[in-house]
Design a protein around this motif. Structure first.
Motif, PDB file in Angstrom:
ATOM      1  N   THR A  45       0.840  -1.203   0.000  1.00  0.00           N
ATOM      2  CA  THR A  45       0.000   0.000   0.000  1.00  0.00           C
ATOM      3  C   THR A  45       0.870   1.246   0.000  1.00  0.00           C
ATOM      4  O   THR A  45       0.615   2.201  -0.747  1.00  0.00           O
ATOM      5  CB  THR A  45      -0.916   0.008   1.231  1.00  0.00           C
ATOM      6  OG1 THR A  45      -1.672  -1.203   1.272  1.00  0.00           O
ATOM      7  CG2 THR A  45      -1.864   1.196   1.192  1.00  0.00           C
ATOM      8  N   HIS A 187      -8.122  -6.766  -1.080  1.00  0.00           N
ATOM      9  CA  HIS A 187      -8.495  -5.492  -0.460  1.00  0.00           C
ATOM     10  C   HIS A 187      -8.748  -5.666   1.035  1.00  0.00           C
ATOM     11  O   HIS A 187      -8.278  -4.857   1.856  1.00  0.00           O
ATOM     12  CB  HIS A 187      -9.753  -4.941  -1.143  1.00  0.00           C
ATOM     13  CG  HIS A 187     -10.337  -3.747  -0.446  1.00  0.00           C
ATOM     14  ND1 HIS A 187      -9.762  -2.490  -0.514  1.00  0.00           N
ATOM     15  CD2 HIS A 187     -11.443  -3.620   0.342  1.00  0.00           C
ATOM     16  CE1 HIS A 187     -10.487  -1.638   0.208  1.00  0.00           C
ATOM     17  NE2 HIS A 187     -11.504  -2.300   0.727  1.00  0.00           N
ATOM     18  N   ASN A 188      -9.473  -6.733   1.415  1.00  0.00           N
ATOM     19  CA  ASN A 188      -9.786  -6.952   2.828  1.00  0.00           C
ATOM     20  C   ASN A 188      -8.537  -7.248   3.649  1.00  0.00           C
ATOM     21  O   ASN A 188      -8.400  -6.760   4.777  1.00  0.00           O
ATOM     22  CB  ASN A 188     -10.788  -8.099   2.978  1.00  0.00           C
ATOM     23  CG  ASN A 188     -12.196  -7.684   2.603  1.00  0.00           C
ATOM     24  OD1 ASN A 188     -12.496  -6.497   2.527  1.00  0.00           O
ATOM     25  ND2 ASN A 188     -13.058  -8.651   2.357  1.00  0.00           N
ATOM     26  N   GLN A 190      -5.392  -6.317   2.935  1.00  0.00           N
ATOM     27  CA  GLN A 190      -4.600  -5.094   3.037  1.00  0.00           C
ATOM     28  C   GLN A 190      -5.227  -4.099   3.999  1.00  0.00           C
ATOM     29  O   GLN A 190      -4.532  -3.479   4.818  1.00  0.00           O
ATOM     30  CB  GLN A 190      -4.429  -4.463   1.653  1.00  0.00           C
ATOM     31  CG  GLN A 190      -3.498  -5.259   0.740  1.00  0.00           C
ATOM     32  CD  GLN A 190      -3.386  -4.642  -0.644  1.00  0.00           C
ATOM     33  OE1 GLN A 190      -4.114  -3.726  -0.988  1.00  0.00           O
ATOM     34  NE2 GLN A 190      -2.462  -5.159  -1.426  1.00  0.00           N
ATOM     35  N   LYS A 191      -6.545  -3.964   3.909  1.00  0.00           N
ATOM     36  CA  LYS A 191      -7.234  -3.024   4.786  1.00  0.00           C
ATOM     37  C   LYS A 191      -7.122  -3.467   6.244  1.00  0.00           C
ATOM     38  O   LYS A 191      -6.870  -2.645   7.139  1.00  0.00           O
ATOM     39  CB  LYS A 191      -8.706  -2.907   4.382  1.00  0.00           C
ATOM     40  CG  LYS A 191      -9.458  -1.826   5.142  1.00  0.00           C
ATOM     41  CD  LYS A 191     -10.861  -1.641   4.578  1.00  0.00           C
ATOM     42  CE  LYS A 191     -11.569  -0.497   5.291  1.00  0.00           C
ATOM     43  NZ  LYS A 191     -12.914  -0.245   4.764  1.00  0.00           N
ATOM     44  N   TYR A 192      -7.311  -4.776   6.493  1.00  0.00           N
ATOM     45  CA  TYR A 192      -7.219  -5.277   7.861  1.00  0.00           C
ATOM     46  C   TYR A 192      -5.842  -4.990   8.450  1.00  0.00           C
ATOM     47  O   TYR A 192      -5.726  -4.447   9.554  1.00  0.00           O
ATOM     48  CB  TYR A 192      -7.510  -6.780   7.891  1.00  0.00           C
ATOM     49  CG  TYR A 192      -7.210  -7.403   9.233  1.00  0.00           C
ATOM     50  CD1 TYR A 192      -8.115  -7.303  10.277  1.00  0.00           C
ATOM     51  CD2 TYR A 192      -6.007  -8.078   9.453  1.00  0.00           C
ATOM     52  CE1 TYR A 192      -7.833  -7.864  11.521  1.00  0.00           C
ATOM     53  CE2 TYR A 192      -5.724  -8.633  10.691  1.00  0.00           C
ATOM     54  CZ  TYR A 192      -6.634  -8.519  11.712  1.00  0.00           C
ATOM     55  OH  TYR A 192      -6.340  -9.070  12.934  1.00  0.00           O
ATOM     56  N   LEU A 194      -3.490  -2.891   7.437  1.00  0.00           N
ATOM     57  CA  LEU A 194      -3.169  -1.469   7.493  1.00  0.00           C
ATOM     58  C   LEU A 194      -3.826  -0.821   8.709  1.00  0.00           C
ATOM     59  O   LEU A 194      -3.169  -0.101   9.479  1.00  0.00           O
ATOM     60  CB  LEU A 194      -3.625  -0.777   6.211  1.00  0.00           C
ATOM     61  CG  LEU A 194      -3.123   0.651   5.979  1.00  0.00           C
ATOM     62  CD1 LEU A 194      -1.612   0.685   5.911  1.00  0.00           C
ATOM     63  CD2 LEU A 194      -3.730   1.228   4.711  1.00  0.00           C
ATOM     64  N   VAL A 195      -5.126  -1.093   8.884  1.00  0.00           N
ATOM     65  CA  VAL A 195      -5.845  -0.527  10.037  1.00  0.00           C
ATOM     66  C   VAL A 195      -5.306  -1.107  11.341  1.00  0.00           C
ATOM     67  O   VAL A 195      -5.069  -0.375  12.318  1.00  0.00           O
ATOM     68  CB  VAL A 195      -7.364  -0.789   9.904  1.00  0.00           C
ATOM     69  CG1 VAL A 195      -8.088  -0.388  11.182  1.00  0.00           C
ATOM     70  CG2 VAL A 195      -7.929  -0.028   8.722  1.00  0.00           C
ATOM     71  N   GLU A 276     -11.309   0.943  15.650  1.00  0.00           N
ATOM     72  CA  GLU A 276     -11.090  -0.103  14.639  1.00  0.00           C
ATOM     73  C   GLU A 276     -12.335  -0.419  13.818  1.00  0.00           C
ATOM     74  O   GLU A 276     -12.257  -0.490  12.587  1.00  0.00           O
ATOM     75  CB  GLU A 276     -10.544  -1.373  15.307  1.00  0.00           C
ATOM     76  CG  GLU A 276      -9.065  -1.315  15.598  1.00  0.00           C
ATOM     77  CD  GLU A 276      -8.530  -2.634  16.120  1.00  0.00           C
ATOM     78  OE1 GLU A 276      -9.298  -3.622  16.119  1.00  0.00           O
ATOM     79  OE2 GLU A 276      -7.367  -2.685  16.527  1.00  0.00           O
ATOM     80  N   LEU A 279     -12.915   2.263  11.217  1.00  0.00           N
ATOM     81  CA  LEU A 279     -11.932   2.284  10.127  1.00  0.00           C
ATOM     82  C   LEU A 279     -12.054   1.064   9.228  1.00  0.00           C
ATOM     83  O   LEU A 279     -11.884   1.156   8.009  1.00  0.00           O
ATOM     84  CB  LEU A 279     -10.514   2.368  10.707  1.00  0.00           C
ATOM     85  CG  LEU A 279     -10.156   3.663  11.440  1.00  0.00           C
ATOM     86  CD1 LEU A 279      -8.759   3.568  12.041  1.00  0.00           C
ATOM     87  CD2 LEU A 279     -10.222   4.860  10.494  1.00  0.00           C
ATOM     88  N   MET A 280     -12.354  -0.090   9.822  1.00  0.00           N
ATOM     89  CA  MET A 280     -12.423  -1.332   9.044  1.00  0.00           C
ATOM     90  C   MET A 280     -13.766  -1.497   8.341  1.00  0.00           C
ATOM     91  O   MET A 280     -13.850  -2.163   7.323  1.00  0.00           O
ATOM     92  CB  MET A 280     -12.184  -2.539   9.946  1.00  0.00           C
ATOM     93  CG  MET A 280     -10.747  -2.706  10.381  1.00  0.00           C
ATOM     94  SD  MET A 280     -10.541  -4.247  11.278  1.00  0.00           S
ATOM     95  CE  MET A 280      -8.821  -4.105  11.771  1.00  0.00           C
ATOM     96  N   GLU A 283     -16.234  -5.307   6.629  1.00  0.00           N
ATOM     97  CA  GLU A 283     -15.682  -6.303   5.701  1.00  0.00           C
ATOM     98  C   GLU A 283     -15.219  -7.574   6.400  1.00  0.00           C
ATOM     99  O   GLU A 283     -15.211  -8.640   5.817  1.00  0.00           O
ATOM    100  CB  GLU A 283     -14.506  -5.707   4.909  1.00  0.00           C
ATOM    101  CG  GLU A 283     -14.913  -4.750   3.808  1.00  0.00           C
ATOM    102  CD  GLU A 283     -15.148  -3.334   4.336  1.00  0.00           C
ATOM    103  OE1 GLU A 283     -15.057  -3.141   5.557  1.00  0.00           O
ATOM    104  OE2 GLU A 283     -15.433  -2.454   3.523  1.00  0.00           O
TER     105      GLU A 283
END
Length: 346
Positions: A45, A187-188, A190-192, A194-195, A276, A279-280, A283
């Motif tokens: 990212t 995406h999920n 990376q998002k998990y 990252l957050v 959290e 932000l998450m 998903e």
């Protein structure tokens, strides 16, 4: 349920058992592979962000790898130095903690309670507890000892990230639905991470500052431990708080210890239950029961690192199950029903 379906389900169950047994045997290699993949998902990212700012790809790549190495070495140095000092002072802490327990027992006896002091000290078994604490921290040190292999793995994965996107498009060019599921999975994940990385760093920083304010020994070490164990849902924050709370009980006073416990609870509730989820989003969608048992399973298969990776691995399985009509019922069982209702209304 007909005989064919029943036979198929037993076949799938046997395959799952064999796969888990294989992962258990090859856990040392699998841990390095999984860590390299998930760490790469975080830093990819940042790599894409730098490239979007028209920074040359080679320079962006070297900058990201350098940042990862710097952060890892800094964590390893802090944990190593503080842990050595903590272990050297363990006998003193054990004696002080036993003295605190004796005083509490004496206070209880003054109010008329009959308490066997020796039985209480034997039941608490401070040496075993501190042994568990040092073993947990030592496991993190073992993970950091494999640092070079993880760095090499992350470097190769990030170097291949651009061509990997082209490969996935070529593989799924005739099946756009599967490509969308794969993009959703990426995406999920990376998002998990990252957050979770951001909130874990925030947790560690706030706890470190708080422990310095309360004058607790090794505040940076316990802040780093809180940051790392924030990746372990349900029990991670509790495990991370115990050493600092006991040191507060030994070196400070009972009132400060109670305030410190409230401080830990407030930080973990506000970050884990408020920041959290916002932000998450929805998903993740895993049942709390599934999360709990995934901690037990992956902790047994992959050790302490498996507990850190339990949620992303389980989420990967859920997304894989949901992508196939014959296994969607498994994805439903693993899902949080509230999440599914919210998403369906949307």
């Amino acid at each position: 349920m007909d005989a064919v379906n029943l036979r198929n389900y037993f076949f799938y169950l046997a395959c799952i058992v064999i796969i888990i047994a294989g992962l258990k045997v090859a856990s040392e290699i699998v841990v390095i592979l999984f860590l390299a993949i998930f760490i790469s998902s975080i830093f990819s990212t940042l790599l894409r962000f730098l490239e979007s700012k028209h920074i040359p790809r080679l320079f962006s790549y070297l900058l990201v790898i350098g940042l990862f190495v710097l952060i890892s070495l800094l964590l390893a140095y802090i944990v190593n130095i503080s842990l050595k000092d903590f272990i050297s002072n363990l006998p003193q802490y054990e004696k002080q903690l036993q003295s605190v327990v004796v005083n509490i027992v004496a206070l209880g006896e003054s109010y008329g309670f009959k308490i066997d002091k020796n039985m209480v000290l034997e039941a608490l078994n401070f040496k075993s507890f501190f042994g568990i604490t040092t073993d947990l921290i030592g496991s993190i040190g073992t993970f950091l000892s494999k640092f070079l292999l993880i760095v090499i793995g992350v470097a190769f994965i990030l170097a291949e990230s651009k061509s990997f996107e082209k490969k996935t498009r070529a593989i799924f060019k005739q099946n756009s639905e599967e490509l969308e599921h794969f993009k959703l999975f990426s995406h999920n994940i990376q998002k998990y991470f990252l957050v979770k990385s951001t909130t874990s760093f925030l947790t560690g920083a706030i706890i470190t500052i708080g422990l310095i304010f309360f004058d607790i020994d090794y505040p940076i070490l316990w802040g780093v431990i809180a940051m790392l164990f924030n990746f372990v849902p349900v029990v991670g924050s509790i495990i991370a708080a115990i050493p600092a709370v006991l040191l507060s009980l030994v070196n400070v006073d009972l009132n400060t210890t109670i305030i410190l416990i409230i401080f830990y609870v407030a930080i973990n509730i506000s970050i884990s239950n408020i920041i959290e989820p916002k932000l998450m989003g929805k998903e993740l969608g895993l049942s709390p029961l599934v999360i709990f048992f995934s901690l037990i399973l992956w902790g047994w298969v992959l050790g302490i690192v498996g507990m850190f990776l339990a949620v992303p691995i389980t989420m990967t399985l859920k997304i894989a199950f949901s992508s196939n009509t014959s296994t969607q019922w498994l994805a439903v069982l693993m899902s949080d029903i509230k999440t599914r209702k919210v998403s369906s209304r949307k």
